[in-house]
Design a protein around this motif. Structure first.
Motif, PDB file in Angstrom:
ATOM      1  N   ALA A 178      65.144  49.911   9.110  1.00 53.97           N
ATOM      2  CA  ALA A 178      64.897  49.239  10.391  1.00 53.97           C
ATOM      3  C   ALA A 178      65.184  47.743  10.295  1.00 53.97           C
ATOM      4  O   ALA A 178      65.799  47.154  11.191  1.00 53.97           O
ATOM      5  CB  ALA A 178      63.454  49.471  10.837  1.00 53.97           C
ATOM      6  N   PHE A 179      64.763  47.125   9.189  1.00 57.89           N
ATOM      7  CA  PHE A 179      65.003  45.691   9.020  1.00 57.89           C
ATOM      8  C   PHE A 179      66.482  45.388   8.815  1.00 57.89           C
ATOM      9  O   PHE A 179      67.005  44.409   9.352  1.00 57.89           O
ATOM     10  CB  PHE A 179      64.169  45.137   7.862  1.00 57.89           C
ATOM     11  CG  PHE A 179      62.834  44.610   8.307  1.00 57.89           C
ATOM     12  CD1 PHE A 179      62.671  43.275   8.628  1.00 57.89           C
ATOM     13  CD2 PHE A 179      61.746  45.457   8.438  1.00 57.89           C
ATOM     14  CE1 PHE A 179      61.445  42.789   9.065  1.00 57.89           C
ATOM     15  CE2 PHE A 179      60.515  44.991   8.873  1.00 57.89           C
ATOM     16  CZ  PHE A 179      60.359  43.645   9.187  1.00 57.89           C
ATOM     17  N   PHE A 180      67.172  46.220   8.031  1.00 58.93           N
ATOM     18  CA  PHE A 180      68.604  45.988   7.826  1.00 58.93           C
ATOM     19  C   PHE A 180      69.384  46.205   9.120  1.00 58.93           C
ATOM     20  O   PHE A 180      70.362  45.505   9.384  1.00 58.93           O
ATOM     21  CB  PHE A 180      69.146  46.893   6.716  1.00 58.93           C
ATOM     22  CG  PHE A 180      69.107  46.258   5.359  1.00 58.93           C
ATOM     23  CD1 PHE A 180      70.142  45.440   4.923  1.00 58.93           C
ATOM     24  CD2 PHE A 180      68.034  46.459   4.514  1.00 58.93           C
ATOM     25  CE1 PHE A 180      70.109  44.843   3.674  1.00 58.93           C
ATOM     26  CE2 PHE A 180      67.985  45.870   3.257  1.00 58.93           C
ATOM     27  CZ  PHE A 180      69.025  45.055   2.833  1.00 58.93           C
ATOM     28  N   ASP A 181      68.972  47.171   9.928  1.00 59.67           N
ATOM     29  CA  ASP A 181      69.641  47.394  11.208  1.00 59.67           C
ATOM     30  C   ASP A 181      69.505  46.177  12.118  1.00 59.67           C
ATOM     31  O   ASP A 181      70.412  45.853  12.878  1.00 59.67           O
ATOM     32  CB  ASP A 181      69.047  48.625  11.903  1.00 59.67           C
ATOM     33  CG  ASP A 181      70.024  49.780  11.946  1.00 59.67           C
ATOM     34  OD1 ASP A 181      70.807  49.923  10.993  1.00 59.67           O
ATOM     35  OD2 ASP A 181      70.019  50.523  12.933  1.00 59.67           O
ATOM     36  N   ASP A 182      68.369  45.501  12.013  1.00 60.12           N
ATOM     37  CA  ASP A 182      68.097  44.352  12.874  1.00 60.12           C
ATOM     38  C   ASP A 182      68.604  43.043  12.272  1.00 60.12           C
ATOM     39  O   ASP A 182      69.255  42.246  12.944  1.00 60.12           O
ATOM     40  CB  ASP A 182      66.586  44.262  13.124  1.00 60.12           C
ATOM     41  CG  ASP A 182      66.242  43.255  14.215  1.00 60.12           C
ATOM     42  OD1 ASP A 182      66.989  43.178  15.212  1.00 60.12           O
ATOM     43  OD2 ASP A 182      65.235  42.550  14.073  1.00 60.12           O
TER      44      ASP A 182
ATOM     45  N   PHE B 205      72.662  52.639   7.778  1.00 56.26           N
ATOM     46  CA  PHE B 205      72.461  51.956   9.057  1.00 56.26           C
ATOM     47  C   PHE B 205      72.420  52.968  10.190  1.00 56.26           C
ATOM     48  O   PHE B 205      73.057  54.019  10.116  1.00 56.26           O
ATOM     49  CB  PHE B 205      73.610  50.981   9.340  1.00 56.26           C
ATOM     50  CG  PHE B 205      73.632  49.762   8.464  1.00 56.26           C
ATOM     51  CD1 PHE B 205      72.727  48.730   8.652  1.00 56.26           C
ATOM     52  CD2 PHE B 205      74.568  49.646   7.452  1.00 56.26           C
ATOM     53  CE1 PHE B 205      72.747  47.604   7.852  1.00 56.26           C
ATOM     54  CE2 PHE B 205      74.606  48.517   6.641  1.00 56.26           C
ATOM     55  CZ  PHE B 205      73.692  47.497   6.843  1.00 56.26           C
ATOM     56  N   VAL B 206      71.701  52.628  11.249  1.00 52.41           N
ATOM     57  CA  VAL B 206      71.772  53.369  12.508  1.00 52.41           C
ATOM     58  C   VAL B 206      72.809  52.705  13.407  1.00 52.41           C
ATOM     59  O   VAL B 206      73.542  53.364  14.136  1.00 52.41           O
ATOM     60  CB  VAL B 206      70.393  53.415  13.204  1.00 52.41           C
ATOM     61  CG1 VAL B 206      70.507  54.054  14.589  1.00 52.41           C
ATOM     62  CG2 VAL B 206      69.399  54.202  12.351  1.00 52.41           C
TER      63      VAL B 206
ATOM     64  N   LYS C 264      78.257  49.817  14.559  1.00 51.28           N
ATOM     65  CA  LYS C 264      79.179  48.820  14.007  1.00 51.28           C
ATOM     66  C   LYS C 264      78.915  48.574  12.528  1.00 51.28           C
ATOM     67  O   LYS C 264      79.842  48.488  11.719  1.00 51.28           O
ATOM     68  CB  LYS C 264      79.065  47.501  14.782  1.00 51.28           C
ATOM     69  CG  LYS C 264      79.823  47.497  16.091  1.00 51.28           C
ATOM     70  CD  LYS C 264      79.882  46.106  16.679  1.00 51.28           C
ATOM     71  CE  LYS C 264      80.719  46.104  17.956  1.00 51.28           C
ATOM     72  NZ  LYS C 264      80.804  44.748  18.552  1.00 51.28           N
ATOM     73  N   LYS C 265      77.646  48.456  12.169  1.00 48.26           N
ATOM     74  CA  LYS C 265      77.315  48.208  10.764  1.00 48.26           C
ATOM     75  C   LYS C 265      77.670  49.417   9.898  1.00 48.26           C
ATOM     76  O   LYS C 265      78.096  49.264   8.750  1.00 48.26           O
ATOM     77  CB  LYS C 265      75.839  47.831  10.630  1.00 48.26           C
ATOM     78  CG  LYS C 265      75.543  46.455  11.219  1.00 48.26           C
ATOM     79  CD  LYS C 265      74.072  46.085  11.167  1.00 48.26           C
ATOM     80  CE  LYS C 265      73.847  44.739  11.841  1.00 48.26           C
ATOM     81  NZ  LYS C 265      72.432  44.331  11.863  1.00 48.26           N
ATOM     82  N   LYS C 266      77.518  50.616  10.451  1.00 52.39           N
ATOM     83  CA  LYS C 266      77.933  51.824   9.727  1.00 52.39           C
ATOM     84  C   LYS C 266      79.437  51.799   9.476  1.00 52.39           C
ATOM     85  O   LYS C 266      79.904  52.147   8.389  1.00 52.39           O
ATOM     86  CB  LYS C 266      77.572  53.075  10.541  1.00 52.39           C
ATOM     87  CG  LYS C 266      76.115  53.478  10.453  1.00 52.39           C
ATOM     88  CD  LYS C 266      75.783  54.604  11.403  1.00 52.39           C
ATOM     89  CE  LYS C 266      76.301  55.927  10.929  1.00 52.39           C
ATOM     90  NZ  LYS C 266      75.826  57.045  11.788  1.00 52.39           N
ATOM     91  N   GLN C 267      80.201  51.375  10.483  1.00 53.63           N
ATOM     92  CA  GLN C 267      81.657  51.292  10.348  1.00 53.63           C
ATOM     93  C   GLN C 267      82.050  50.335   9.233  1.00 53.63           C
ATOM     94  O   GLN C 267      82.911  50.643   8.406  1.00 53.63           O
ATOM     95  CB  GLN C 267      82.279  50.789  11.655  1.00 53.63           C
ATOM     96  CG  GLN C 267      82.635  51.870  12.647  1.00 53.63           C
ATOM     97  CD  GLN C 267      83.441  51.304  13.802  1.00 53.63           C
ATOM     98  OE1 GLN C 267      83.218  50.170  14.240  1.00 53.63           O
ATOM     99  NE2 GLN C 267      84.368  52.074  14.313  1.00 53.63           N
ATOM    100  N   TYR C 268      81.429  49.153   9.218  1.00 50.08           N
ATOM    101  CA  TYR C 268      81.793  48.139   8.229  1.00 50.08           C
ATOM    102  C   TYR C 268      81.348  48.541   6.824  1.00 50.08           C
ATOM    103  O   TYR C 268      82.021  48.237   5.838  1.00 50.08           O
ATOM    104  CB  TYR C 268      81.203  46.782   8.620  1.00 50.08           C
ATOM    105  CG  TYR C 268      81.734  46.257   9.940  1.00 50.08           C
ATOM    106  CD1 TYR C 268      83.042  46.511  10.333  1.00 50.08           C
ATOM    107  CD2 TYR C 268      80.923  45.524  10.796  1.00 50.08           C
ATOM    108  CE1 TYR C 268      83.529  46.052  11.547  1.00 50.08           C
ATOM    109  CE2 TYR C 268      81.410  45.057  12.015  1.00 50.08           C
ATOM    110  CZ  TYR C 268      82.712  45.323  12.388  1.00 50.08           C
ATOM    111  OH  TYR C 268      83.190  44.870  13.583  1.00 50.08           O
ATOM    112  N   LEU C 269      80.225  49.249   6.739  1.00 50.80           N
ATOM    113  CA  LEU C 269      79.778  49.754   5.441  1.00 50.80           C
ATOM    114  C   LEU C 269      80.769  50.793   4.912  1.00 50.80           C
ATOM    115  O   LEU C 269      81.140  50.775   3.732  1.00 50.80           O
ATOM    116  CB  LEU C 269      78.382  50.366   5.571  1.00 50.80           C
ATOM    117  CG  LEU C 269      77.761  50.980   4.312  1.00 50.80           C
ATOM    118  CD1 LEU C 269      77.688  49.968   3.182  1.00 50.80           C
ATOM    119  CD2 LEU C 269      76.382  51.532   4.617  1.00 50.80           C
ATOM    120  N   ASP C 270      81.217  51.681   5.792  1.00 52.81           N
ATOM    121  CA  ASP C 270      82.218  52.681   5.398  1.00 52.81           C
ATOM    122  C   ASP C 270      83.517  52.015   4.962  1.00 52.81           C
ATOM    123  O   ASP C 270      84.198  52.491   4.049  1.00 52.81           O
ATOM    124  CB  ASP C 270      82.496  53.648   6.553  1.00 52.81           C
ATOM    125  CG  ASP C 270      81.355  54.627   6.782  1.00 52.81           C
ATOM    126  OD1 ASP C 270      80.530  54.799   5.858  1.00 52.81           O
ATOM    127  OD2 ASP C 270      81.281  55.211   7.877  1.00 52.81           O
TER     128      ASP C 270
END
Length: 202
Positions: free
Chosen positions: A40-44, A115-116, A119-125
């Protein structure tokens, strides 16, 4: 994070003096709940850089709890740092703390936390794909850039997802040289807060 605090305080008897603040009772939670708080904190407050992941917060105790939780599941992190950020209402300057998930632990971070945020999921991938792919020739990347821009203006971040190259290297090694060759040009900024520079064909 605020929603997490409400759930923990009402369902699991974790007492917060104010929502979002660290409390020792967090340490007694099962690991899966701790990791849910971390997510939750990383998502935010998290950000995916070109080779690692960073999280920032003015709440030092909470950030240290997140750091310990990650280290306990063998996700390696860098040293805690800080910087002066913005002025509060009383004219004092806020101090923001941060640390990074090291590049060597990015894949483990994805497996256990992730990530939920789409966009952050995309960049992590993207970071993980860059590690797996073979070497590109310069011609490959230039062709991808020009093909993408033929479909309309794009930011370096957007093109990087297609080219499987970091946005920093894309700008430095390809976009700026193509701009000098007058094959592409800047096209203002993408609408919205923090919108990146748009690029288009000349």
């Amino acid at each position: 994070p605020t929603a997490v605090a409400y759930v923990l305080s009402s369902k699991y008897d974790v007492n917060f003096s104010s929502f979002g603040c660290y409390t020792r009772s967090l340490e007694k939670l099962p690991e899966k709940y701790k990791l849910a708080i971390v997510q939750a904190f990383f998502d935010d407050e998290g950000y995916v850089h070109d080779s690692n992941i960073q999280i920032c917060s003015a709440n030092k105790k909470m950030l240290l709890f997140i750091k310990r939780t990650l280290e306990n599941v063998h996700i390696h992190t860098g040293k805690l740092g800080s910087y002066r950020d913005y002025y509060r209402k009383d004219n004092s300057i806020s101090k923001v703390f941060y640390f990074c998930v090291l590049a060597e632990s990015v894949s483990e971070f994805k497996r256990l936390v992730g990530f939920v945020s789409p966009k952050k999921k995309q960049y992590l991938d993207l970071i993980l794909k860059i590690r797996k792919r073979g070497k590109y020739t310069q011609g490959n990347v230039r062709e991808i850039i020009l093909n993408e821009l033929a479909n309309g203006p794009r930011t370096a971040r957007e093109i990087s997802l297609k080219a499987i190259i970091t946005a920093y290297n894309l700008r430095k090694c390809y976009l700026y040289p193509l701009e000098k060759e007058e094959k592409i040009k800047r096209f203002g900024k993408k609408p919205g807060k923090g919108g990146g520079v748009l690029w288009c064909l000349q």
